[in-house]
Design a protein around this motif. Structure first.
Motif, PDB file in Angstrom:
ATOM      1  N   GLU A 110     -58.482  27.320 -28.783  1.00 39.81           N
ATOM      2  CA  GLU A 110     -57.388  27.320 -29.741  1.00 39.81           C
ATOM      3  C   GLU A 110     -56.691  28.670 -29.702  1.00 39.81           C
ATOM      4  OE1 GLU A 110     -59.040  24.315 -33.211  1.00 39.81           O
ATOM      5  OE2 GLU A 110     -59.441  26.455 -33.401  1.00 39.81           O
ATOM      6  N   ASN A 111     -55.395  28.685 -30.021  1.00 38.43           N
ATOM      7  CA  ASN A 111     -54.711  29.974 -30.089  1.00 38.43           C
ATOM      8  C   ASN A 111     -55.048  30.650 -31.417  1.00 38.43           C
ATOM      9  OD1 ASN A 111     -53.107  28.828 -32.082  1.00 38.43           O
ATOM     10  ND2 ASN A 111     -51.268  28.743 -30.837  1.00 38.43           N
ATOM     11  N   ARG A 112     -54.470  31.814 -31.670  1.00 36.80           N
ATOM     12  CA  ARG A 112     -54.862  32.559 -32.869  1.00 36.80           C
ATOM     13  C   ARG A 112     -54.391  31.892 -34.155  1.00 36.80           C
ATOM     14  NH1 ARG A 112     -51.427  37.775 -31.099  1.00 36.80           N
ATOM     15  NH2 ARG A 112     -49.355  36.831 -30.975  1.00 36.80           N
ATOM     16  N   GLY A 140     -56.690  34.233 -29.222  1.00 38.93           N
ATOM     17  CA  GLY A 140     -57.179  32.893 -29.510  1.00 38.93           C
ATOM     18  C   GLY A 140     -58.692  32.901 -29.609  1.00 38.93           C
TER      19      GLY A 140
END
Length: 430
Positions: free
Chosen positions: A23-25, A103
């Motif tokens: 997942e990204n941040r 992420g």
């Protein structure tokens, strides 16, 4: 680029013997590894929702961030919490580049009493996570750096200026320029260009004027009530995989509404102006928000390569305008789903001033215009129209007679109906 992420996630899954998720941040899903376990706990509600909706809720994000994952430089173990839908513990591998978190890679931890991944395997997985961090940072930087080239494509006049702008953007994107993209228009946009938009190849802010494309062919001339619009060039994996793009757009909208309300309040907005600003903030991203200045987004049909990008931008702007005209389309409207507004958006380049409809469209006859529009929307069926309006049939007939007097049109004639219907719908866009 998406293929690179998937390959790296699969590499981590193989190293640690567990399905990994990237997942990204902002906790938006980028890639995930398949699992062949018969254990139902391997797919707890949090992981299932992340994969199906490609994002995590704010509550889940806050809970995980409470374990310090945004500051960590190495693996973080997070215990199970069945009350939060987390039936299995997690191992979080922060994805960083030059000290900045880009992420997170998530893995399901072993059940209590069973040995987890050995330190050497975790160290190797962290090296792969660093490579992912480089890709994420480069992608974000590329999107920001291409704002000038992207803006040039959207604002250039037709002909050779536009062709040159498209060629410059294609050269800047490199091989990615030949991929599948969707153009997105978010308007009105109250702030600066966002630093990152997940999945975006390029992002910029462009000026918009009311109405449609002008005589110069400037695509940026078409837009909802003027002002500024955020233009996003989203990468797609396939023509039938628009869901992640729509999610990314929807999440942009409430975030953008906050500075609009704050700016209005800071300027000393009082009375109706202050209430309008508050309404914009509360209603952004909601289909119940109405009014000519509510924030909407339009998504064009996917295009492969960039030759059709100017036309795709016009589609995105038209869809955004249609979402303002018809709240039933929702705050995020797709060009493919706005029906007759696809044609009307290209025709209504100026405010409607047809001599037949001019008097009816005056503010004094707003209720009569609405009656005529509902009647025509109901295909001329008096019963349906009266029910939709909540009035008696005789009241409907009286109003329609007044409409005919004001317009000089015969509502029993097909061409007259067509003319009035187009004028009424086009007036919404203009």
């Amino acid at each position: 680029m998406k293929g690179d992420y998937q390959d790296l996630v699969d590499e981590i899954s193989a190293l640690l013997g567990a399905p990994a998720t990237l997942e990204n941040r902002d906790f938006r899903l980028i890639a995930f590894g398949a699992h062949d376990s018969d254990d139902d706990l391997a797919m707890d509600p949090v992981r299932t929702r992340s994969i199906l909706t490609r994002q995590s809720t704010a509550a889940v994000r806050s809970w995980f961030e409470g374990f310090g994952i945004a500051r960590a430089t190495g693996p973080v173990r997070i215990p199970a919490a069945p009350e939060a839908g987390v039936y299995r513990g997690r191992i979080c591998l922060p994805v960083r580049h030059r000290g900045i978190v880009q992420g997170y890679v998530w893995l399901l931890d072993q059940e209590p009493g069973k040995p987890g991944p050995d330190p050497a395997a975790l160290a190797a997985a962290m090296e792969v996570a660093q490579r992912i961090g480089v890709l994420l940072a480069e992608e974000a930087k590329a999107g920001a750096d291409l704002s000038r080239e992207f803006q040039a494509v959207l604002t250039a006049g037709r002909g050779w200026p536009q062709d040159m702008a498209v060629a410059a953007l294609r050269a800047a994107l490199g091989p990615g320029g030949d991929g599948l993209h969707a153009a997105v228009c978010v308007a009105p946009w109250p702030g600066e260009t966002p630093a990152t938009v997940p999945g975006a190849a390029a992002v910029c802010v462009v000026p918009l004027r009311g109405g449609g494309a002008g005589e110069t062919g400037d695509a940026s001339a078409a837009g909802p009530a003027g002002g500024l619009a955020l233009a996003v060039l989203l990468r797609l994996r396939s023509t039938d995989a628009l869901a992640p793009a729509l999610t990314a757009v929807a999440r942009l909208m409430p975030r953008a509404a906050e500075p609009a309300a704050a700016a209005a309040a800071g300027a000393g907005a009082t009375g109706s102006r202050a209430r309008a600003a508050a309404g914009a903030s509360a209603g952004a991203g909601s289909a119940t928000a109405t009014g000519p200045h509510r924030m909407t987004a339009g998504v064009a049909d996917p295009v492969r390569g960039l030759a059709e990008l100017p036309a795709a931008w016009e589609q995105a702007v038209a869809a955004s305008r249609a979402a303002v005209a018809e709240p039933r389309f929702g705050p995020v409207a797709q060009w493919s789903q706005i029906g007759p507004y696809r044609l009307l958006a290209s025709l209504a380049s100026d405010p409607v001033d047809d001599p037949a409809a001019r008097t009816l469209l005056a503010p004094a006859h707003r209720e009569l215009a609405r009656t005529a529009e509902v009647f025509l929307d109901c295909a001329g069926q008096a019963g349906r129209a009266a029910a939709a309006l909540g009035i008696h049939r005789q009241t409907l007939y009286y109003r329609l007679g007044r409409v005919e007097q004001l317009t000089g049109l015969d509502l029993d004639a097909g061409e007259d109906r067509l003319l009035l219907h187009m004028a009424l719908k086009a007036s919404r866009l203009a």
